[in-house]
Design a protein around this motif. Sequence first.
Motif, mmCIF file in Angstrom:
data_model
loop_
_atom_site.group_PDB
_atom_site.id
_atom_site.type_symbol
_atom_site.label_atom_id
_atom_site.label_comp_id
_atom_site.label_asym_id
_atom_site.label_seq_id
_atom_site.Cartn_x
_atom_site.Cartn_y
_atom_site.Cartn_z
ATOM 1 N N GLU A 281 -4.075 -66.603 2.993
ATOM 2 C CA GLU A 281 -2.691 -66.172 2.835
ATOM 3 C C GLU A 281 -1.811 -67.328 2.353
ATOM 4 O OE1 GLU A 281 -2.270 -63.103 2.929
ATOM 5 O OE2 GLU A 281 -4.225 -62.674 3.813
ATOM 6 N N VAL A 282 -2.086 -68.519 2.840
ATOM 7 C CA VAL A 282 -1.352 -69.695 2.363
ATOM 8 C C VAL A 282 -1.552 -69.867 0.866
ATOM 9 C CG1 VAL A 282 -1.250 -72.219 2.446
ATOM 10 C CG2 VAL A 282 -1.356 -70.902 4.572
ATOM 11 N N GLN A 283 -2.779 -69.687 0.406
ATOM 12 C CA GLN A 283 -3.081 -69.842 -1.020
ATOM 13 C C GLN A 283 -2.283 -68.833 -1.852
ATOM 14 O OE1 GLN A 283 -5.554 -72.187 -2.257
ATOM 15 N NE2 GLN A 283 -4.548 -71.742 -4.198
ATOM 16 N N LYS A 284 -2.265 -67.583 -1.419
ATOM 17 C CA LYS A 284 -1.506 -66.555 -2.139
ATOM 18 C C LYS A 284 -0.031 -66.932 -2.237
ATOM 19 C CE LYS A 284 -4.350 -62.678 -0.461
ATOM 20 N NZ LYS A 284 -4.325 -61.474 0.411
ATOM 21 N N LEU A 285 0.520 -67.400 -1.129
ATOM 22 C CA LEU A 285 1.941 -67.713 -1.096
ATOM 23 C C LEU A 285 2.270 -68.945 -1.930
ATOM 24 C CD1 LEU A 285 2.434 -66.963 2.689
ATOM 25 C CD2 LEU A 285 3.559 -65.738 0.824
ATOM 26 N N LEU A 286 1.399 -69.939 -1.905
ATOM 27 C CA LEU A 286 1.612 -71.125 -2.742
ATOM 28 C C LEU A 286 1.643 -70.751 -4.215
ATOM 29 C CD1 LEU A 286 -0.607 -73.815 -0.979
ATOM 30 C CD2 LEU A 286 1.852 -73.989 -1.386
ATOM 31 N N GLU A 287 0.769 -69.859 -4.620
ATOM 32 C CA GLU A 287 0.708 -69.461 -6.025
ATOM 33 C C GLU A 287 1.863 -68.540 -6.403
ATOM 34 O OE1 GLU A 287 -3.157 -68.099 -7.292
ATOM 35 O OE2 GLU A 287 -4.181 -69.490 -5.935
ATOM 36 N N ALA A 288 2.391 -67.792 -5.426
ATOM 37 C CA ALA A 288 3.475 -66.854 -5.714
ATOM 38 C C ALA A 288 4.861 -67.464 -5.518
ATOM 39 C CB ALA A 288 3.345 -65.617 -4.823
ATOM 40 N N ALA B 284 1.789 -79.933 5.766
ATOM 41 C CA ALA B 284 0.410 -79.647 6.168
ATOM 42 C C ALA B 284 -0.417 -80.922 6.212
ATOM 43 C CB ALA B 284 -0.209 -78.643 5.202
ATOM 44 N N LYS B 285 -0.215 -81.791 5.221
ATOM 45 C CA LYS B 285 -0.945 -83.062 5.177
ATOM 46 C C LYS B 285 -0.516 -83.970 6.323
ATOM 47 C CE LYS B 285 0.384 -86.081 2.179
ATOM 48 N NZ LYS B 285 0.645 -86.832 0.913
ATOM 49 N N LEU C 272 -5.857 -76.956 5.659
ATOM 50 C CA LEU C 272 -5.450 -77.521 4.370
ATOM 51 C C LEU C 272 -6.650 -77.793 3.459
ATOM 52 C CD1 LEU C 272 -3.184 -78.578 2.551
ATOM 53 C CD2 LEU C 272 -3.399 -80.801 3.703
ATOM 54 N N LYS C 273 -7.804 -78.111 4.048
ATOM 55 C CA LYS C 273 -8.981 -78.433 3.231
ATOM 56 C C LYS C 273 -9.492 -77.217 2.459
ATOM 57 C CE LYS C 273 -12.174 -77.832 7.132
ATOM 58 N NZ LYS C 273 -13.133 -78.527 8.044
#
Length: 260
Positions: A191-198, A212-213, A220-221
Amino acid sequence: MSSHKISKVNQMLQNLVPGTVLTPAWLADQGVSKDLARRYVASGWLERVGRGAYMRTGDSVDWQGAVHTLQSQLGLTVHVAGLSALQLKGLGHYLSMGEQDSILLFSDGSERLPTWFTVKDWGVEIVHRCAHLFDSSGNLPWASVEHKGFRIRVSPPERAAFEMLYCIADNAAFDHTRTVFEGLGSLRPQEVQKLLEACRSVRVKRLFLWMAKDCAHPWLKYIDPDPVDLGSGKRVVYEGGELDGELLITVPRRKEDADV
């Protein structure tokens, strides 16, 4: 009152969701005109909540019931967002800035809330922000919480984290958000990936990755930064901070640097 009108009242009362506001649009669907609604007020069946809004006489309506009405009867995109959503999901444990006395609502793009909602005192401060923060918002995941037998739409923790970052306005808000972010170690990487791209905000995306880092969250990995547009150039986010060489945003100085 005629038996026909009493039957209509009974039908309306059976169909309403207790603890929510009744709008003219919903009443019309029940066959209740504006004129008839006024008669129901005079007869003691309904009470006015504000201009153009009603509730069942004797009912108790709180802000959650009002938000349910905005979502279900008026079809608005408004939803509980940011730290308020995290709190409802049991993740917003840090209340040092008074958020326990306020509720943050987001709308996807420009959206005006009705006067009956904005004028009434719901017992908490209602903060409403319009922000086209994501592309394809309708395809992104939602969550809900149950309250008094009905449900209201809220941001899932992943989306709430982005909204919380969007609201950072000064160093104090940054520090507070960083503290809350510490507790988000269970976010779902898909879900994080989807939101980062959107996400449409370069600033928010860089902040999210930095948080996150800095918190060393294990999810995060699993994030692929390649499809994420992080823009170009530097962004001043933390006044008087230092530049993060990877994400090109200013962040709090490391303690050893601050002590110099």
